[in-house]
Design an enzyme around this catalytic site. Structure first.
Site, PDB file in Angstrom:
ATOM      1  N   TRP A  55       9.923  15.732   2.011  1.00  0.00           N
ATOM      2  CA  TRP A  55       8.747  16.453   2.540  1.00  0.00           C
ATOM      3  C   TRP A  55       8.454  16.042   3.968  1.00  0.00           C
ATOM      4  O   TRP A  55       7.909  16.822   4.742  1.00  0.00           O
ATOM      5  CB  TRP A  55       7.548  16.411   1.601  1.00  0.00           C
ATOM      6  N   GLN A 129      10.383  15.941  -4.100  1.00  0.00           N
ATOM      7  CA  GLN A 129       9.053  15.729  -3.491  1.00  0.00           C
ATOM      8  C   GLN A 129       8.373  17.101  -3.332  1.00  0.00           C
ATOM      9  O   GLN A 129       9.002  18.132  -3.583  1.00  0.00           O
ATOM     10  CB  GLN A 129       9.213  15.052  -2.116  1.00  0.00           C
ATOM     11  N   GLY A 189       4.827  12.152  -3.497  1.00  0.00           N
ATOM     12  CA  GLY A 189       4.668  11.779  -2.090  1.00  0.00           C
ATOM     13  C   GLY A 189       3.525  10.803  -1.891  1.00  0.00           C
ATOM     14  O   GLY A 189       3.414  10.173  -0.853  1.00  0.00           O
ATOM     15  N   ASP A 191       2.823   7.941  -3.674  1.00  0.00           N
ATOM     16  CA  ASP A 191       3.433   7.107  -4.698  1.00  0.00           C
ATOM     17  C   ASP A 191       2.504   6.199  -5.479  1.00  0.00           C
ATOM     18  O   ASP A 191       2.558   6.106  -6.692  1.00  0.00           O
ATOM     19  CB  ASP A 191       4.494   6.223  -4.042  1.00  0.00           C
ATOM     20  N   ARG A 226       1.599  -2.659   0.975  1.00  0.00           N
ATOM     21  CA  ARG A 226       2.573  -1.979   0.116  1.00  0.00           C
ATOM     22  C   ARG A 226       2.197  -2.116  -1.365  1.00  0.00           C
ATOM     23  O   ARG A 226       1.336  -2.910  -1.724  1.00  0.00           O
ATOM     24  CB  ARG A 226       3.965  -2.583   0.363  1.00  0.00           C
ATOM     25  N   TRP A 382      -1.616   4.375  -0.121  1.00  0.00           N
ATOM     26  CA  TRP A 382      -2.145   5.512  -0.878  1.00  0.00           C
ATOM     27  C   TRP A 382      -3.324   5.155  -1.774  1.00  0.00           C
ATOM     28  O   TRP A 382      -3.773   5.975  -2.560  1.00  0.00           O
ATOM     29  CB  TRP A 382      -1.067   6.197  -1.732  1.00  0.00           C
ATOM     30  N   GLU A 425       1.578   5.144  10.411  1.00  0.00           N
ATOM     31  CA  GLU A 425       1.855   5.737   9.095  1.00  0.00           C
ATOM     32  C   GLU A 425       0.539   6.026   8.369  1.00  0.00           C
ATOM     33  O   GLU A 425       0.358   7.090   7.798  1.00  0.00           O
ATOM     34  CB  GLU A 425       2.742   4.800   8.267  1.00  0.00           C
TER      35      GLU A 425
HETATM   36  C1  9WN Z   1       9.478   6.360  -1.331  1.00  0.00           C
HETATM   37  C2  9WN Z   1       8.943   8.423   3.788  1.00  0.00           C
HETATM   38  C3  9WN Z   1       8.251   8.286   2.451  1.00  0.00           C
HETATM   39  C4  9WN Z   1       7.224   9.403   2.215  1.00  0.00           C
HETATM   40  C5  9WN Z   1       6.345   9.124   1.017  1.00  0.00           C
HETATM   41  C6  9WN Z   1       5.747   7.742   1.141  1.00  0.00           C
HETATM   42  C7  9WN Z   1       6.858   6.701   1.296  1.00  0.00           C
HETATM   43  C8  9WN Z   1       8.842   5.941  -0.005  1.00  0.00           C
HETATM   44  C9  9WN Z   1       8.669   4.449   0.021  1.00  0.00           C
HETATM   45  O1  9WN Z   1       7.636   6.999   2.428  1.00  0.00           O
HETATM   46  O2  9WN Z   1       7.616   6.665   0.096  1.00  0.00           O
HETATM   47  O3  9WN Z   1       9.767   7.734  -1.288  1.00  0.00           O
HETATM   48  O4  9WN Z   1       9.671   3.759   0.204  1.00  0.00           O
HETATM   49  O5  9WN Z   1       7.572   3.959  -0.134  1.00  0.00           O
HETATM   50  O6  9WN Z   1       4.939   7.449   0.064  1.00  0.00           O
HETATM   51  O7  9WN Z   1       5.335  10.105   0.932  1.00  0.00           O
HETATM   52  O8  9WN Z   1       7.874  10.608   2.021  1.00  0.00           O
HETATM   53  O9  9WN Z   1       7.988   8.552   4.814  1.00  0.00           O
END
Ligand code: 9WN
Length: 454
Positions: A55, A129, A189, A191, A226, A382, A425
Site C-alpha cells: 500500500w 495489504q 497496514g 499492524d 515498535r 499504531w 513515519e
Molecule cells: C510490516 C512499510 C510498512 C507499512 C505498514 C507499517 C509497517 C511493516 C513492519 O511498515 O509494517 O508490514 O515491518 O512493521 O505498519 O503499514 O506498509 O512502510
C-alpha cells in the site's frame, strides 16, 4: 467538481504553497522520493524498510505522479509483476540485492518460491495489504502530464487490478456479507493497533512453535516505538499458520483465531472498486460489475459495521461473530466509500473529534487511537501516534462527503505538522515530536498531494 474549478483550486493552492514557504517543502518532498528510489520502486524508508511495500506503493505513486509520471507508473507495474496467480498482491516484494537478513520476516521465512500460486523469479511475502491501487491509478491518471501514456499504463495495469479485486471477492469474503476479511494484522497496514486486540489476544502461541528469530526492526528503530516482543511472536505465529497451509485461504479460516472485517480495508476496497469502474470506462471496457461491487461493499459496511451508539464503523471479529469496539482511526475511514449514507457520514465526521487532542486551534490531526483510552500510547506503533496516510484518507473522505470545512482543517493540519516536524513515519498526537523511520516516503508523497491541491 468540474475540471476548470478543480484546476483553479489547484492553482491557488500551489500559489498559497509558494507564499507560505511551502515551495521549499515541496522540493524537499520530491527529494525524499528521489532519495528513496531504488531501481524500479521507492522504499518506504532506508534501513527499517529496505524492500517494496504494497500500500506504500499506491500512496507513493499518487505523490510521485505530481512530478514524475513515468516512474510512478513504473513502480506500480513493478508491484503488480509480483502478483500471485490467485490475484493476491503481496504486502512485500523483496529486492534480491538486499541481504536476506536485512529485514525480518524476510524471503526465507515466507518461502514464496514453494507456493504453487506465487510468481516465479521474484520473492514475496504471502499476505496482502489494503487495496489502494485502483484508486491510486485513477488519481495518477487525473494528474498525468501525458494522458496518452497514462491510458497505456491503465491498459497495462487493468488486468492486475481486476485480478486483485476478484481475489478479494472470491477468496477473502469469508463471512456471508460480502466484506473482505484480513487474516493477519499486517494485512490491515495498522499492524499493532488496539483495534485488533480482542481477536489478536486470542492468538495463543504453542510452546516451541516458533523458530529462533531476530527482530531486525529493533536494530533500526527505538524499541519504545515498535511492537512488543509478545506481539511479534503472535505476528510470526499467525504468518506461519497461513504459510504452512500453502497460503490456502479456505484451509486457514478453519485454523486461525484471527479473521477480521476491517472498515478501513473494506472502504478502501469500495473506493477502489468505483475507481476501477472509471478506469474501465477510460480504456473502453465495461466497468458495471466493479461499480456494483463498490455499492455492495458500502451497503454491507453500513449494515454490519456501523454502530449507531458511537456513530462510527467498528471492525468485526469473524471467528467470534461480534464487533470489536476499540476507538481507533479505522472507524472513520468509511467516509471514503463512494455513496456512503449522508447521515452516517455526517455523524462520523462529528465523532472524529472524540478521539483526538483538541485543546488548541487548529486541533491536532487524528491519532491512530483514542488519546483518552488506557491503551493509548503516544509513540508506540499504531497505538496512538498520528500517521499522514490515515489522515489523508480522512481528508479525502471529508472532501468526498461534502464536509468541506473539516477537509480544509485536516489539510491545514497535515501541512503544518510536516512543516514543523519533517517527513517522519509517525508523530506524537500531543506535541510535534516524531518517531519511526525517516525520511518516510508516503509522508513526503501525500504531503505533495495535499500541498499541490489533492
Ligand atoms: C510490516 C512499510 C510498512 C507499512 C505498514 C507499517 C509497517 C511493516 C513492519 O511498515 O509494517 O508490514 O515491518 O512493521 O505498519 O503499514 O506498509 O512502510
Amino acid at each position: 467538481m468540474d475540471a476548470t474549478v478543480a484546476g483553479s483550486r489547484e492553482m491557488s493552492e500551489a500559489d498559497e504553497a509558494k507564499r507560505s514557504g511551502g515551495e521549499d517543502l515541496v522540493a524537499q518532498a520530491r527529494a525524499v522520493l528521489e532519495g528513496n528510489w531504488v531501481g524500479d520502486h521507492t522504499v518506504p524508508a532506508p534501513g527499517l524498510y529496505p524492500h517494496q511495500w504494497n500500500w506504500d506503493t499506491g500512496f507513493i505513486a499518487i505523490g510521485r505522479s505530481r512530478f514524475d509520471q513515468t516512474r510512478a507508473e513504473e513502480e506500480m507495474l513493478a508491484l503488480f509483476r509480483a502478483q500471485w496467480r490467485t490475484g493476491m498482491l503481496p504486502h512485500i516484494v523483496f529486492n534480491p540485492e538486499v541481504p536476506a537478513e536485512a529485514y525480518f520476516p524476510g524471503p526465507g521465512f515466507w518461502q514464496s518460491e514453494r507456493a504453487a500460486n506465487a510468481p516465479r523469479g521474484v520473492q514475496t511475502s504471502g499476505i496482502t495489504q489494503p487495496p489502494v491501487h485502483a484508486l491510486a491509478a485513477l488519481e495518477m491518471h487525473r494528474r498525468a502530464a501525458d494522458p496518452e501514456q497514462s491510458r497505456g499504463f491503465l491498459r497495462r495495469i487493468f488486468p492486475g487490478l481486476v485480478a486483485l479485486h476478484d481475489y478479494l471477492k472470491g477468496h477473502r469474503c469469508i463471512g456471508p456479507d460480502g466484506l473482505a476479511a484480513i487474516l493477519h494484522p499486517w494485512e490491515s497496514g495498522m499492524d499493532n493497533s488496539p483495534a485488533w486486540d480482542d481477536a489478536f489476544e486470542d492468538v495463543e502461541v504453542p510452546a516451541g512453535a516458533l523458530p529462533d528469530y531476530e527482530r531486525r526492526d529493533l536494530v533500526n528503530a527505538d524499541p519504545q516505538d515498535r511492537p512488543t516482543d509478545a506481539a511479534y511472536d503472535r505476528f510470526v505465529y499467525l504468518a506461519m499458520l497461513y504459510r504452512d497451509t500453502g497460503y490456502d485461504d479456505a484451509a486457514v479460516k478453519e485454523l486461525t483465531p484471527f479473521l477480521v472485517e476491517d472498515p478501513m480495508t473494506n472502504s478502501i476496497w469500495a473506493w477502489s472498486s468505483h475507481a476501477l469502474a472509471e478506469i474501465a470506462g477510460i480504456i473502453g471496457e465495461d466497468g458495471t460489475r466493479f461499480r456494483e461491487d463498490g455499492e455492495l461493499i458500502t451497503r454491507a459496511m453500513e449494515s454490519k459495521l456501523w454502530d449507531d451508539e458511537h456513530h462510527r464503523f467498528f471492525p468485526f471479529d469473524v471467528q467470534e461473530g461480534k464487533q470489536m469496539l476499540q476507538h481507533s482511526i479505522v472507524s472513520f475511514v468509511p467516509l471514503v466509500a463512494p455513496g456512503i449514507d449522508r447521515r452516517k457520514a455526517h455523524l462520523t465526521v462529528h465523532a472524529m473529534d472524540e478521539i483526538r487532542h483538541c485543546r488548541q486551534d487548529p486541533c491536532y490531526l487524528l491519532p491512530s487511537f483514542d488519546v483518552r483510552d488506557e491503551d493509548f500510547d503516544p509513540r508506540r506503533y499504531w497505538r496512538g501516534p498520528i500517521w499522514i496516510n490515515t489522515d489523508w484518507l480522512l481528508y479525502r473522505g471529508c472532501l468526498a462527503t461534502g464536509e468541506e470545512e473539516r477537509a480544509a482543517e485536516l489539510r491545514t493540519a497535515i501541512l503544518e505538522l510536516v512543516r514543523a516536524s519533517g517527513f517522519c513515519e509517525y508523530y506524537d498526537p500531543h506535541a510535534h515530536s516524531c518517531y519511526g523511520a525517516k525520511p518516510f516516503s508516503w509522508t513526503a508523497a501525500l504531503y505533495l498531494d495535499v500541498a499541490l491541491g489533492g
